[in-house]
Write an enzyme that holds these catalytic residues in place. Structure first.
Site, PDB file in Angstrom:
ATOM      1  N   HIS A 127      79.530  45.483  69.088  1.00 32.99           N
ATOM      2  CA  HIS A 127      78.546  44.769  68.268  1.00 32.99           C
ATOM      3  C   HIS A 127      78.823  43.269  68.432  1.00 32.99           C
ATOM      4  CE1 HIS A 127      76.735  43.301  64.475  1.00 32.99           C
ATOM      5  NE2 HIS A 127      76.044  44.413  64.455  1.00 32.99           N
ATOM      6  N   ASP A 204      87.221  48.062  65.077  1.00 38.58           N
ATOM      7  CA  ASP A 204      86.006  47.838  64.300  1.00 38.58           C
ATOM      8  C   ASP A 204      85.540  49.202  63.786  1.00 38.58           C
ATOM      9  OD1 ASP A 204      83.428  47.636  63.393  1.00 38.58           O
ATOM     10  OD2 ASP A 204      82.681  46.462  65.081  1.00 38.58           O
ATOM     11  N   GLN A 207      81.172  51.684  61.845  1.00 36.73           N
ATOM     12  CA  GLN A 207      80.379  52.922  61.934  1.00 36.73           C
ATOM     13  C   GLN A 207      81.235  54.172  61.797  1.00 36.73           C
ATOM     14  OE1 GLN A 207      77.180  53.006  61.896  1.00 36.73           O
ATOM     15  NE2 GLN A 207      76.733  50.874  62.340  1.00 36.73           N
ATOM     16  N   LYS A 230      77.900  50.414  54.630  1.00 37.05           N
ATOM     17  CA  LYS A 230      77.594  51.460  55.612  1.00 37.05           C
ATOM     18  C   LYS A 230      78.195  52.796  55.198  1.00 37.05           C
ATOM     19  CE  LYS A 230      77.337  48.271  59.524  1.00 37.05           C
ATOM     20  NZ  LYS A 230      75.886  48.172  59.742  1.00 37.05           N
ATOM     21  N   CYS A 368      72.041  44.449  67.825  1.00 33.62           N
ATOM     22  CA  CYS A 368      73.160  43.483  67.923  1.00 33.62           C
ATOM     23  C   CYS A 368      74.180  43.901  68.970  1.00 33.62           C
ATOM     24  CB  CYS A 368      73.848  43.275  66.571  1.00 33.62           C
ATOM     25  SG  CYS A 368      72.808  42.473  65.371  1.00 33.62           S
TER      26      CYS A 368
HETATM   27  N1  7TS Z   1      80.384  46.426  63.954  1.00 35.04           N
HETATM   28  C1  7TS Z   1      79.582  47.481  64.125  1.00 35.04           C
HETATM   29  C2  7TS Z   1      79.979  48.579  65.043  1.00 35.04           C
HETATM   30  C3  7TS Z   1      78.359  47.543  63.434  1.00 35.04           C
HETATM   31  O1  7TS Z   1      77.566  48.589  63.597  1.00 35.04           O
HETATM   32  C4  7TS Z   1      77.998  46.485  62.560  1.00 35.04           C
HETATM   33  C5  7TS Z   1      76.663  46.460  61.870  1.00 35.04           C
HETATM   34  C6  7TS Z   1      78.900  45.442  62.400  1.00 35.04           C
HETATM   35  C7  7TS Z   1      80.075  45.431  63.112  1.00 35.04           C
HETATM   36  C8  7TS Z   1      78.657  44.333  61.422  1.00 35.04           C
HETATM   37  O2  7TS Z   1      78.786  44.827  60.138  1.00 35.04           O
HETATM   38  P1  7TS Z   1      78.453  43.902  58.871  1.00 35.04           P
HETATM   39  O3  7TS Z   1      78.558  44.825  57.718  1.00 35.04           O
HETATM   40  O4  7TS Z   1      79.469  42.824  58.851  1.00 35.04           O
HETATM   41  O5  7TS Z   1      77.068  43.383  59.093  1.00 35.04           O
HETATM   42  N2  7TS Z   1      75.656  47.226  62.509  1.00 35.04           N
HETATM   43  C9  7TS Z   1      74.331  47.193  62.246  1.00 35.04           C
HETATM   44  C10 7TS Z   1      73.400  48.027  62.891  1.00 35.04           C
HETATM   45  O6  7TS Z   1      73.690  48.883  63.706  1.00 35.04           O
HETATM   46  N3  7TS Z   1      72.170  47.744  62.428  1.00 35.04           N
HETATM   47  O7  7TS Z   1      72.263  46.780  61.517  1.00 35.04           O
HETATM   48  C11 7TS Z   1      73.595  46.424  61.401  1.00 35.04           C
END
Ligand code: 7TS
Length: 410
Positions: A127, A204, A207, A230, A368
């Protein structure tokens, strides 16, 4: 003998009031769970209870409300510690989410331990949140960023990873589960190989944490980051796990209140862990309510949730594969319940818009992960991602919806 309650998705759905609505006159099908999950009643109630009953700033107060707020906030730290099996509460740092956790490590660990000529390894399926902070660090320090290639199915190529590793490697930052492909990466192997060269590993877990059993001690990762939103908790809160010795050796990320022991104009000393990394008034309400999400998942059971989601994945993969012209992007050996796909001759944006008119929420675009899309030579995908409350009937609705989309473009 212990009574085992069968997984009851009908009951689970009752806990998520948002699911019970129509969109464009059709019952909502929410398949955008990889972006953010919906929240169960206990989480929503915890937010209300906090603001109605004991809103106060934490740590600094001695009055009753402040003490209650502090106890609840610290209670979430303990619940999060248990959830990922960290050894000590000092290793759990609250952040705004995954992105902030990675930025914290890149800035703080990076500043202290990474210099010109050092190397940082990431993978093709990261990401942007796990790419850009490392690029910024490389620009600042003169370190070099290397990228693990992947197969056409969406698995990282371990032999290529091994070739990238050397004594120069200081950090390996890898996504546990890909948000665009659903791939579950062999993180334990990646970590062990990195440690053989003395490199540190950040996982990370954005997910992974809602779907897989997480044990940071068994993984032996140095850092692990994830987001509450999430995994059925509120937005605006996340966790950075770090091994205590490392966190202790790292400089603070931000300066301000709560992260200090003593301040004078000549010299400031920093607070102990975890507070050294929690400058300013944190997101108290959402952190408190995050505990309710962790408890909710624990009550249903990760194993039961995982098993059910795998059933949805198998059912969805088979059903979608039957649609002419549909190609699934991401066919890794091990996947969570994410199906990314393209339909020949139809733009992913059009698919998303038309499905929405049928009440079906999917995500479209590059998710992303632009370098990953470049690897596959595509501008983006449509993505259906399933959570514990989704059903096979909803997948049937998606299939019908996609047949309709195809007809419109025939
Ligand atoms: N890493 C992964 C693997 C992600 O899927 C996401 C967000 C992030 C980091 C960032 O997470 P945040 O909570 O700091 O925003 N992924 C997604 C997505 O798949 N669609 O919208 C956000």
């Amino acid at each position: 003998m212990e009574l085992v309650t069968a997984y009851n998705v009908t009951d689970i759905r009752k806990d998520f009031p948002i699911l019970n609505q129509t969109v464009h006159g059709k019952p909502l099908v929410y398949f955008d769970n990889a972006a953010t999950t919906q929240k169960p009643l206990p989480v929503i109630q915890a937010l209300t209870e906090y603001y109605q009953g004991y809103n106060a700033n934490i740590h600094r107060g001695i009055h009753t409300l402040a003490e209650k707020a502090t106890a609840e906030y610290e209670g979430t730290r303990e619940a999060a510690r248990q959830f990922i099996n960290a050894a000590q509460r000092e290793e759990i740092i609250f952040t705004r989410g995954t992105t902030e956790g990675i930025n914290l490590v890149a800035a703080s660990f990076g500043r202290a331990f990474i210099k010109a000529g050092d190397e940082i390894i990431i993978s093709t399926m990261e990401h942007h949140s796990n790419i850009v902070p490392w690029q910024m660090l490389c620009e600042e320090t003169g370190a070099k960023l290397s990228v693990i290639p992947i197969t056409d199915e969406g698995d990282i190529i371990l032999e290529e990873y091994e070739k990238l590793l050397s004594e120069k490697t200081k950090m390996v930052a890898l996504v546990y589960v890909s948000n665009s492909l659903g791939t579950i990466n062999p993180v334990k192997q990646v970590i062990d190989l990195a440690h053989g060269y003395g490199a540190r590993v950040l996982v990370d877990g954005a997910q992974a944490t809602a779907h897989l059993d997480i044990d940071v001690q068994a993984l032996d990762c140095d850092f692990y980051v994830f987001s509450s939103h999430k995994m059925y908790g509120p937005t605006g809160v996340g966790v950075l796990y770090g091994k205590k010795a490392l966190l202790e050796a790292m400089p603070p990320y931000q300066g301000g209140g709560e992260m200090i022991k003593d301040v004078s104009f000549e010299r400031t000393t920093y607070n102990e862990l975890p507070y050294k990394f929690e400058a300013g008034t944190p997101n108290i309400a959402d952190t408190v309510a995050f505990k309710a999400a962790l408890q909710y998942v624990n009550n249903i059971g990760k194993a039961a949730i995982g098993e059910y989601e795998q059933e949805l994945l198998a059912y969805g993969t088979e059903a979608l594969s039957g649609i002419p012209g549909l190609r699934i992007i991401g066919q890794a050996r091990e996947k969570i319940s994410v199906i990314s796909f393209r339909v020949e001759g139809i733009h992913h944006q059009d698919i998303g818009i038309i499905l929405d008119t049928q009440g079906i929420a999917v995500r479209t675009g590059h998710h992303c992960t632009q370098p990953l899309m470049q690897r596959f030579g595509i501008p983006g995908t449509s993505r259906a991602s399933f959570a514990m409350y989704n059903t096979k009937e909803e997948i049937d609705r998606l299939v019908q919806g996609l047949h309709k989309v195809r007809k419109m473009f025939a």
